[in-house]
Design a protein around this motif. Structure first.
Motif, PDB file in Angstrom:
ATOM      1  N   PHE A 197       0.827  -1.197   0.000  1.00 54.57           N
ATOM      2  CA  PHE A 197       0.000   0.000   0.000  1.00 54.57           C
ATOM      3  C   PHE A 197       0.869   1.258   0.000  1.00 54.57           C
ATOM      4  O   PHE A 197       0.559   2.244  -0.673  1.00 54.57           O
ATOM      5  CB  PHE A 197      -0.939   0.008   1.207  1.00 54.57           C
ATOM      6  N   THR A 198       1.954   1.231   0.739  1.00 49.41           N
ATOM      7  CA  THR A 198       2.882   2.364   0.742  1.00 49.41           C
ATOM      8  C   THR A 198       3.572   2.505  -0.601  1.00 49.41           C
ATOM      9  O   THR A 198       3.795   3.620  -1.094  1.00 49.41           O
ATOM     10  CB  THR A 198       3.929   2.186   1.856  1.00 49.41           C
ATOM     11  N   ALA A 199       3.892   1.376  -1.225  1.00 50.24           N
ATOM     12  CA  ALA A 199       4.515   1.426  -2.551  1.00 50.24           C
ATOM     13  C   ALA A 199       3.583   2.084  -3.562  1.00 50.24           C
ATOM     14  O   ALA A 199       4.028   2.883  -4.405  1.00 50.24           O
ATOM     15  CB  ALA A 199       4.883   0.014  -3.009  1.00 50.24           C
ATOM     16  N   VAL A 200       2.283   1.774  -3.485  1.00 56.54           N
ATOM     17  CA  VAL A 200       1.322   2.416  -4.385  1.00 56.54           C
ATOM     18  C   VAL A 200       1.307   3.922  -4.145  1.00 56.54           C
ATOM     19  O   VAL A 200       1.320   4.726  -5.080  1.00 56.54           O
ATOM     20  CB  VAL A 200      -0.087   1.825  -4.186  1.00 56.54           C
ATOM     21  N   ALA A 201       1.279   4.318  -2.877  1.00 54.10           N
ATOM     22  CA  ALA A 201       1.180   5.743  -2.532  1.00 54.10           C
ATOM     23  C   ALA A 201       2.421   6.529  -2.927  1.00 54.10           C
ATOM     24  O   ALA A 201       2.334   7.728  -3.226  1.00 54.10           O
ATOM     25  CB  ALA A 201       0.922   5.892  -1.033  1.00 54.10           C
ATOM     26  N   THR A 202       3.578   5.896  -2.937  1.00 54.98           N
ATOM     27  CA  THR A 202       4.820   6.622  -3.205  1.00 54.98           C
ATOM     28  C   THR A 202       5.325   6.465  -4.636  1.00 54.98           C
ATOM     29  O   THR A 202       5.949   7.380  -5.172  1.00 54.98           O
ATOM     30  CB  THR A 202       5.925   6.157  -2.234  1.00 54.98           C
ATOM     31  N   ARG A 203       5.037   5.324  -5.267  1.00 50.69           N
ATOM     32  CA  ARG A 203       5.607   5.069  -6.591  1.00 50.69           C
ATOM     33  C   ARG A 203       4.623   5.331  -7.733  1.00 50.69           C
ATOM     34  O   ARG A 203       5.046   5.700  -8.826  1.00 50.69           O
ATOM     35  CB  ARG A 203       6.118   3.624  -6.682  1.00 50.69           C
ATOM     36  N   TRP A 204       3.339   5.096  -7.491  1.00 53.96           N
ATOM     37  CA  TRP A 204       2.349   5.375  -8.524  1.00 53.96           C
ATOM     38  C   TRP A 204       1.999   6.856  -8.529  1.00 53.96           C
ATOM     39  O   TRP A 204       2.332   7.593  -7.603  1.00 53.96           O
ATOM     40  CB  TRP A 204       1.071   4.589  -8.260  1.00 53.96           C
ATOM     41  N   PHE A 205       1.302   7.296  -9.588  1.00 56.33           N
ATOM     42  CA  PHE A 205       0.655   8.608  -9.530  1.00 56.33           C
ATOM     43  C   PHE A 205      -0.851   8.389  -9.619  1.00 56.33           C
ATOM     44  O   PHE A 205      -1.326   7.359 -10.100  1.00 56.33           O
ATOM     45  CB  PHE A 205       1.162   9.568 -10.617  1.00 56.33           C
ATOM     46  N   ILE A 294       4.564  12.305  -3.340  1.00 56.49           N
ATOM     47  CA  ILE A 294       3.956  11.089  -2.839  1.00 56.49           C
ATOM     48  C   ILE A 294       2.580  11.453  -2.306  1.00 56.49           C
ATOM     49  O   ILE A 294       2.258  12.620  -2.120  1.00 56.49           O
ATOM     50  CB  ILE A 294       4.798  10.419  -1.739  1.00 56.49           C
ATOM     51  N   CYS A 295       1.776  10.452  -2.052  1.00 53.61           N
ATOM     52  CA  CYS A 295       0.438  10.660  -1.510  1.00 53.61           C
ATOM     53  C   CYS A 295       0.533  11.407  -0.184  1.00 53.61           C
ATOM     54  O   CYS A 295       1.405  11.127   0.647  1.00 53.61           O
ATOM     55  CB  CYS A 295      -0.224   9.299  -1.312  1.00 53.61           C
ATOM     56  N   LEU A 296      -0.372  12.364   0.036  1.00 54.94           N
ATOM     57  CA  LEU A 296      -0.351  13.151   1.269  1.00 54.94           C
ATOM     58  C   LEU A 296      -0.475  12.262   2.502  1.00 54.94           C
ATOM     59  O   LEU A 296       0.117  12.546   3.543  1.00 54.94           O
ATOM     60  CB  LEU A 296      -1.493  14.171   1.257  1.00 54.94           C
ATOM     61  N   ALA A 297      -1.245  11.179   2.389  1.00 56.78           N
ATOM     62  CA  ALA A 297      -1.446  10.295   3.538  1.00 56.78           C
ATOM     63  C   ALA A 297      -0.202   9.489   3.879  1.00 56.78           C
ATOM     64  O   ALA A 297      -0.096   8.946   4.981  1.00 56.78           O
ATOM     65  CB  ALA A 297      -2.616   9.348   3.268  1.00 56.78           C
ATOM     66  N   ALA A 298       0.753   9.389   2.949  1.00 60.17           N
ATOM     67  CA  ALA A 298       1.959   8.599   3.191  1.00 60.17           C
ATOM     68  C   ALA A 298       3.070   9.410   3.835  1.00 60.17           C
ATOM     69  O   ALA A 298       4.108   8.849   4.211  1.00 60.17           O
ATOM     70  CB  ALA A 298       2.455   8.002   1.879  1.00 60.17           C
ATOM     71  N   VAL A 299       2.880  10.716   3.982  1.00 56.47           N
ATOM     72  CA  VAL A 299       3.891  11.568   4.611  1.00 56.47           C
ATOM     73  C   VAL A 299       3.959  11.249   6.105  1.00 56.47           C
ATOM     74  O   VAL A 299       2.937  11.198   6.789  1.00 56.47           O
ATOM     75  CB  VAL A 299       3.560  13.054   4.395  1.00 56.47           C
TER      76      VAL A 299
END
Length: 425
Positions: A197-205, A294-299
């Motif tokens: 899930f973190t990989a999606v939030a940081t690597r995808w757009f 990266i996704c705001l929620a992953a910060v």
């Protein structure tokens, strides 16, 4: 100290990703979700349609078109496609569409994911502490959220975040056979513990995830470690990075041309080139040079001696509820009802549903597709996914549905009766 939750004094009253991430993290403390009651599960009826790949390909026309236009340098052999599109009615009585592979975890994951998302939405709505914290937001904080995010209102932002996490779970189920996990619950826990899930939030757009999900495709491959955890292959990581960098560069080129050559202000540039910039109008077009979003929620944020990210809280609760639902959900396939394409359009044919309409951008896009076909849009309701439009004939309606599907959306012609015996019990 003021009792208001606000952005820092340095925060601008417009686009500011760091400030927006901090505001959302503060709203989520000390808890984003209220306690929830029992989740209604059991027998759920669905209809399934086999996806038709193009000749000599494993991709459909819509998938291949999106790949060629928006996913360079991703290759077709890096993409896994669903085998079936499914339609069902959730426990809230709202029609849904999803995708699954017959050789993977099947239709269970999309269904259980939707019920988990609905449960978490209710949990957010029922949290009095969250409502109080939102009420204390000052004007500066609201301006930062409005200038940085697509959905602006805190509750809408949080709901979309929950749905995005659910979307990632359902989409990765297409490649479940690449993992050592054999049940839906084990699969969800494995993705969480592996950091997918973190990989999606940081690597995808954002648009890549939303658009590939709506088309029933996923452009990654998983590898299993000796500890049974899974990770993206090195090729997938490189491809995702290249696609993201290309998207950021495209957004910057559009904005630079509008500002330097045409002399437009930033708001005017975003308004004029909305179709070019799409969802990246703020998220990427206004990024400082060299910054990788990266996704705001992953910060990650610090709270005393501990550090945490909003995404971790969302994923933990999503997986918990999903595992419970999946263990007690029984998908049952039923035949689809056919539709005639002759004669004038009946009054009730004006109404249809787009289950994967998830945000205000979707509303604008869908309305634009219909209006470009000279179809007047009477009403679009995001919560119920319900659209009222004036079609000229059943054939006109069918062509509009095909145009929406080519754009990555999956309209449903009727709203099945959730109280029909055996539909949901």
């Amino acid at each position: 100290m003021s009792t208001e939750i606000s952005a820092s004094t340095e925060a601008r009253t417009h686009y500011d990703r760091r400030a927006a991430a901090r505001i959302l993290a503060e709203l989520a403390r000390p808890g984003l979700f209220a306690a929830h009651g029992a989740v209604r599960v059991g027998r759920i009826e669905y209809t399934a349609t086999e996806l038709r790949a193009e000749p000599d390909s494993h991709l459909t026309f819509s998938q291949r078109l999106y790949l060629e236009r928006f996913m360079r340098p991703c290759r077709a052999d890096e993409v896994t496609s669903a085998t079936h599109r499914m339609t069902w009615v959730d426990s809230a009585g709202i029609p849904n569409t999803g995708f699954y592979r017959a050789d993977a975890l099947g239709p269970l994951v999309p269904m259980a994911t939707r019920e988990a998302v609905l449960t978490l939405w209710r949990s957010i709505d029922d949290n009095p502490g969250l409502s109080e914290r939102i009420a204390r937001l000052d004007a500066t904080a609201h301006a930062v959220l409005a200038g940085t995010t697509t959905d602006h209102a805190p509750i809408d932002i949080l709901r979309v975040g929950v749905e995005s996490a659910g979307r990632a779970l359902a989409q990765h189920a297409l490649i479940a056979p690449q993992t050592p996990y054999r049940t839906a619950g084990e699969f969800a826990c494995g993705l969480r513990d592996s950091g997918i899930f973190t990989a999606v939030a940081t690597r995808w757009f954002w648009e890549l995830q939303a658009s590939t999900y709506r088309r029933g495709m996923i452009p990654v491959t998983l590898r299993t470690g000796t500890d049974r955890s899974v990770r993206y292959s090195s090729q997938s990581v490189a491809t995702l990075r290249a696609m993201k960098d290309a998207t950021v560069a495209d957004a910057h080129r559009v904005m630079d041309r509008a500002i330097t050559e045409e002399g437009l202000s930033v708001p005017a540039a975003i308004a004029r080139y909305h179709d070019d910039l799409d969802l990246i109008s703020r998220q990427y077009a206004l990024l400082p040079a060299g910054e990788h979003p990266i996704c705001l929620a992953a910060v990650t944020h610090s709270a005393g001696a501990a550090s945490s990210a909003l995404l971790a809280d969302v994923v933990d609760r999503l997986v918990e509820v999903f595992t419970d639902v999946a263990a007690r959900c029984e998908p049952v396939e039923v035949p689809a009802r056919g539709e005639s394409d002759t004669g004038p359009a009946a009054w009730e044919d004006r109404i249809f549903y787009v289950p994967d309409m998830t945000c205000k951008h979707c509303v604008r896009t869908i309305g634009g597709v219909l209006e470009s076909m000279d179809i007047r849009v009477v009403d679009i309701d995001l919560d119920s996914k319900r659209i009222v439009a004036e079609f000229r004939s059943p054939r006109n309606r069918a062509r509009a549905f095909e145009a929406l599907r080519d754009g990555g959306y999956n309209p449903v012609g009727e709203r099945p009766d959730p109280m029909r015996p055996g539909n949901l019990g």
